[in-house]
Design a protein around this motif. Structure first.
Motif, mmCIF file in Angstrom:
data_model
loop_
_atom_site.group_PDB
_atom_site.id
_atom_site.type_symbol
_atom_site.label_atom_id
_atom_site.label_comp_id
_atom_site.label_asym_id
_atom_site.label_seq_id
_atom_site.Cartn_x
_atom_site.Cartn_y
_atom_site.Cartn_z
ATOM 1 N N HIS A 1 -30.003 38.521 73.484
ATOM 2 C CA HIS A 1 -29.024 39.534 73.888
ATOM 3 C C HIS A 1 -29.705 40.864 74.216
ATOM 4 C CE1 HIS A 1 -25.922 36.885 72.099
ATOM 5 N NE2 HIS A 1 -25.102 37.527 72.902
ATOM 6 N N LYS A 2 -30.746 41.202 73.464
ATOM 7 C CA LYS A 2 -31.400 42.496 73.641
ATOM 8 C C LYS A 2 -31.942 42.643 75.064
ATOM 9 C CE LYS A 2 -34.588 45.580 71.248
ATOM 10 N NZ LYS A 2 -35.444 45.731 70.077
ATOM 11 N N VAL A 3 -32.563 41.603 75.580
ATOM 12 C CA VAL A 3 -33.101 41.651 76.937
ATOM 13 C C VAL A 3 -31.982 41.871 77.957
ATOM 14 C CG1 VAL A 3 -34.151 40.219 78.755
ATOM 15 C CG2 VAL A 3 -35.163 40.300 76.472
ATOM 16 N N HIS A 4 -30.870 41.200 77.761
ATOM 17 C CA HIS A 4 -29.784 41.260 78.735
ATOM 18 C C HIS A 4 -28.911 42.509 78.569
ATOM 19 C CE1 HIS A 4 -31.002 37.036 78.893
ATOM 20 N NE2 HIS A 4 -30.548 37.049 80.130
ATOM 21 N N VAL A 5 -28.518 42.818 77.339
ATOM 22 C CA VAL A 5 -27.581 43.920 77.103
ATOM 23 C C VAL A 5 -28.304 45.273 77.111
ATOM 24 C CG1 VAL A 5 -25.870 44.885 75.509
ATOM 25 C CG2 VAL A 5 -26.041 42.405 75.802
ATOM 26 N N ALA A 6 -29.354 45.406 76.331
ATOM 27 C CA ALA A 6 -30.074 46.690 76.283
ATOM 28 C C ALA A 6 -31.035 46.819 77.466
ATOM 29 C CB ALA A 6 -30.840 46.801 74.963
ATOM 30 N N GLY A 7 -31.760 45.770 77.766
ATOM 31 C CA GLY A 7 -32.758 45.840 78.828
ATOM 32 C C GLY A 7 -32.167 45.887 80.226
ATOM 33 N N GLU A 8 -31.269 44.965 80.516
ATOM 34 C CA GLU A 8 -30.684 44.878 81.863
ATOM 35 C C GLU A 8 -29.349 45.613 81.970
ATOM 36 O OE1 GLU A 8 -32.263 43.642 84.480
ATOM 37 O OE2 GLU A 8 -33.964 43.177 83.171
ATOM 38 N N GLU A 9 -28.908 46.204 80.859
ATOM 39 C CA GLU A 9 -27.662 46.976 80.798
ATOM 40 C C GLU A 9 -26.451 46.151 81.257
ATOM 41 O OE1 GLU A 9 -28.319 50.659 82.840
ATOM 42 O OE2 GLU A 9 -29.761 51.340 81.345
ATOM 43 N N MET A 10 -26.455 44.882 80.898
ATOM 44 C CA MET A 10 -25.306 44.034 81.204
ATOM 45 C C MET A 10 -24.209 44.296 80.178
ATOM 46 S SD MET A 10 -27.206 40.442 82.164
ATOM 47 C CE MET A 10 -25.641 39.571 82.366
ATOM 48 N N GLU A 11 -22.976 44.189 80.619
ATOM 49 C CA GLU A 11 -21.847 44.334 79.715
ATOM 50 C C GLU A 11 -21.444 42.962 79.187
ATOM 51 O OE1 GLU A 11 -18.578 46.714 81.016
ATOM 52 O OE2 GLU A 11 -19.862 47.787 82.428
ATOM 53 N N CYS A 12 -20.867 42.948 78.000
ATOM 54 C CA CYS A 12 -20.457 41.690 77.357
ATOM 55 C C CYS A 12 -19.583 40.846 78.278
ATOM 56 C CB CYS A 12 -19.710 41.980 76.062
ATOM 57 S SG CYS A 12 -20.674 42.924 74.867
ATOM 58 N N LYS A 13 -18.676 41.511 78.998
ATOM 59 C CA LYS A 13 -17.720 40.777 79.836
ATOM 60 C C LYS A 13 -18.379 40.101 81.033
ATOM 61 C CE LYS A 13 -16.312 44.909 82.326
ATOM 62 N NZ LYS A 13 -15.228 45.849 82.537
ATOM 63 N N GLU A 14 -19.613 40.440 81.352
ATOM 64 C CA GLU A 14 -20.290 39.758 82.449
ATOM 65 C C GLU A 14 -20.578 38.300 82.086
ATOM 66 O OE1 GLU A 14 -23.357 41.949 84.674
ATOM 67 O OE2 GLU A 14 -22.823 43.667 83.419
ATOM 68 N N CYS A 15 -20.789 38.016 80.822
ATOM 69 C CA CYS A 15 -21.007 36.636 80.370
ATOM 70 C C CYS A 15 -19.760 36.052 79.718
ATOM 71 C CB CYS A 15 -22.173 36.582 79.391
ATOM 72 S SG CYS A 15 -23.755 37.005 80.148
ATOM 73 N N HIS A 16 -19.014 36.866 78.999
ATOM 74 C CA HIS A 16 -17.799 36.412 78.312
ATOM 75 C C HIS A 16 -16.614 36.836 79.182
ATOM 76 C CE1 HIS A 16 -20.219 35.323 74.853
ATOM 77 N NE2 HIS A 16 -20.852 36.466 75.023
ATOM 78 N N ALA A 17 -16.459 36.134 80.285
ATOM 79 C CA ALA A 17 -15.631 36.571 81.399
ATOM 80 C C ALA A 17 -14.162 36.839 81.071
ATOM 81 C CB ALA A 17 -15.727 35.543 82.526
ATOM 82 N N ARG A 18 -13.555 36.098 80.183
ATOM 83 C CA ARG A 18 -12.111 36.252 79.958
ATOM 84 C C ARG A 18 -11.778 37.202 78.814
ATOM 85 N NH1 ARG A 18 -8.632 33.271 82.550
ATOM 86 N NH2 ARG A 18 -7.178 33.319 80.820
ATOM 87 N N VAL A 19 -12.740 37.948 78.347
ATOM 88 C CA VAL A 19 -12.521 38.794 77.178
ATOM 89 C C VAL A 19 -11.413 39.828 77.398
ATOM 90 C CG1 VAL A 19 -14.289 40.537 77.705
ATOM 91 C CG2 VAL A 19 -13.728 39.995 75.319
ATOM 92 N N GLU A 20 -11.209 40.271 78.628
ATOM 93 C CA GLU A 20 -10.181 41.288 78.879
ATOM 94 C C GLU A 20 -8.863 40.702 79.366
ATOM 95 O OE1 GLU A 20 -12.688 45.274 79.968
ATOM 96 O OE2 GLU A 20 -12.138 43.961 81.640
ATOM 97 N N ILE A 21 -8.830 39.403 79.628
ATOM 98 C CA ILE A 21 -7.610 38.828 80.185
ATOM 99 C C ILE A 21 -7.083 37.631 79.411
ATOM 100 C CG2 ILE A 21 -8.065 39.639 82.536
ATOM 101 C CD1 ILE A 21 -9.090 36.831 83.200
#
Length: 162
Positions: free
Chosen positions: A32-52
């Protein structure tokens, strides 16, 4: 009648939580660190339905495709992802968070409507160098109740329990 139902829930809850806390084996040592902190990806980019949706979906292969059609590094975990993308084979993540059937929980209601940040329930995911194998921190009714009280959300049993 109501106290009997509450009693059954209280008896079943520890068994359910114990079952949910058994470690699972994830198919890729996702960082997660590489993707979230390093690449500044948001959780919803992988967990697509989190807001809907009620559940935050596990990452689908399409979430990996943009960056992993070709290897981004030389590690064996990277090779697994590139192979999965090129073969169009789902990665097969194991779900580690779950609530009992008698609990109604909506990610949409918490994340979108309640504007609760993912770290409030899931901790500092951006610092994780390995995928979740157990619910960390564990879900508990006391955590939910404390949060509902702090945010002036309903603590009525019927708000979350069927």
């Amino acid at each position: 009648m109501m106290s009997q139902t509450v009693g059954r829930i209280m008896l079943a809850l520890p068994l359910f939580l114990q079952a949910c806390s058994r470690p699972v084996s994830q198919p890729v040592a996702y960082n997660h660190k590489v993707h979230v902190a390093g690449e500044e990806m948001e959780c919803k980019e992988c967990h697509a339905r989190v807001e809907i949706g009620f559940q935050a979906t596990l990452p689908e292969l399409s979430a990996c495709e943009d960056c992993h059609l070709e290897a981004q590094g030389e590690g064996p975990e990277e090779a697994k992802v590139v192979q999965a993308v090129n073969d169009a084979e789902p990665i097969g993540w194991e779900r580690v968070y779950a609530v009992p059937d008698h609990v109604f929980f909506s990610h949409r209601r918490h994340v979108k409507v309640g504007e609760i940040d993912c770290v409030e329930c899931h901790g500092e995911v951006r610092d994780r160098t390995h995928p979740f194998t157990v619910a960390t921190p564990p879900i508990s009714m006391s955590r939910c109740i404390n949060c509902h009280r702090a945010k002036n959300a309903s603590t009525d049993c019927a708000a979350c329990h069927r």
